[in-house]
Design a protein around this motif. Structure first.
Motif, PDB file in Angstrom:
ATOM      1  N   GLU A 236      47.208  49.684  41.669  1.00 51.95           N
ATOM      2  CA  GLU A 236      46.574  48.720  40.763  1.00 51.95           C
ATOM      3  C   GLU A 236      46.002  47.543  41.545  1.00 51.95           C
ATOM      4  N   TYR A 237      45.033  46.881  40.917  1.00 51.59           N
ATOM      5  CA  TYR A 237      44.354  45.733  41.523  1.00 51.59           C
ATOM      6  C   TYR A 237      45.102  44.447  41.194  1.00 51.59           C
ATOM      7  N   ARG A 238      45.311  43.619  42.221  1.00 50.67           N
ATOM      8  CA  ARG A 238      45.921  42.313  42.019  1.00 50.67           C
ATOM      9  C   ARG A 238      45.071  41.250  42.686  1.00 50.67           C
ATOM     10  N   GLN A 239      44.636  40.308  41.895  1.00 50.37           N
ATOM     11  CA  GLN A 239      43.805  39.227  42.424  1.00 50.37           C
ATOM     12  C   GLN A 239      44.620  38.330  43.328  1.00 50.37           C
ATOM     13  N   ILE A 240      43.964  37.853  44.385  1.00 50.83           N
ATOM     14  CA  ILE A 240      44.600  36.918  45.332  1.00 50.83           C
ATOM     15  C   ILE A 240      44.071  35.518  45.029  1.00 50.83           C
ATOM     16  N   ALA A 241      44.972  34.587  44.815  1.00 50.21           N
ATOM     17  CA  ALA A 241      44.563  33.210  44.557  1.00 50.21           C
ATOM     18  C   ALA A 241      44.136  32.548  45.848  1.00 50.21           C
ATOM     19  N   ILE A 242      42.966  31.915  45.850  1.00 50.22           N
ATOM     20  CA  ILE A 242      42.473  31.226  47.044  1.00 50.22           C
ATOM     21  C   ILE A 242      42.052  29.816  46.664  1.00 50.22           C
TER      22      ILE A 242
END
Length: 240
Positions: A234-240
């Motif tokens: 699954e796709y998990r967004q990375i906080a930047i």
């Protein structure tokens, strides 16, 4: 959306140069596809594989050599069903550098508009790839081949059939192509305005992950990583 899988190092070059370059048709990975482009007697069946036809071989091969192709994978199939290339392990294995690369997700409509804007000469087309048994395509009149402009007309007539058909073996890929035939060997489109997000493979090197996150922060791109969880990817967004 359209999905373009590549290596992490190549991604950095693509974004920083703002160019997503097309590949020459004879540089594609699939050797069977390259062979079909060269075997012009199959797609112009009235040309026999005999000595008198040799005078046409150089012409068709030169036109194939001038053909540039950019490959994506679509998230909408022929039945108008939504599919998800990012969760297809085969995509990451074959095109995502053995689960160590990344994927550029672009806006489909913007990419089509950018391609049409940049194409100023030559033969061009875009759309979904068809998957079939690659039978002979069209019939042409052998007697007309020596007439002025006739070979050009035949190549233009066969252009879509030739470059938008692949064997049924690949039917699960749902490929979407942009193809152009002209003298520009370095044909490319500006990529930065098209990007929706950058996705990193599960097994990408830590140094590559850090470089890509820094790049996405610079250009304000969404960035995420594919993660295996509960036997699913699954796709998990990375906080930047």
């Amino acid at each position: 959306m359209l999905y373009h899988f590549t290596g992490c190092e190549n991604l950095l070059k693509i974004i920083l140069s703002n160019e997503l370059r097309f590949s020459r048709s004879m540089n594609l990975d699939d050797p069977f596809e390259r062979r079909r482009y060269r075997n012009y007697s199959d797609w112009v069946p009235q040309i026999p594989q005999t000595a008198p036809a040799a005078k046409y071989l150089g012409y068709f091969n030169s036109r194939v050599d001038l053909t540039n192709i950019l490959c994506f994978f679509d998230n909408v199939n022929k039945r108008n069903e939504t599919v998800q290339p990012l969760t297809d392990l085969k995509m990451w294995s074959h095109y995502g550098k053995s689960h160590k690369g990344c994927c550029i997700v672009v806006n489909k409509e913007k990419t089509i508009d950018a391609f049409k804007k940049d194409v100023k000469e030559g033969i061009s087309d875009y759309g979904k790839v068809e998957y079939n048994e690659l039978k002979n395509y069209e019939h042409v009149l052998m007697s007309s081949f020596d007439q002025d402009g006739y070979k050009d007309m035949v190549f233009k007539h066969l252009f879509h059939s030739l470059f938008f058909n692949k064997a049924t073996y690949y039917s699960g890929e749902n490929e979407y192509r942009f193809v152009i035939n002209n003298d520009n060997q370095g044909f490319a489109i500006e990529i930065q305005p098209l990007v929706e997000r950058i996705v990193i493979a599960e097994n990408a090197a830590e140094t590559d992950i850090k470089s890509i996150i820094a790049l996405c922060k610079l250009f304000k791109f969404e960035v995420g990583k594919m993660v295996v969880s509960n036997d699913k990817i699954e796709y998990r967004q990375i906080a930047i």
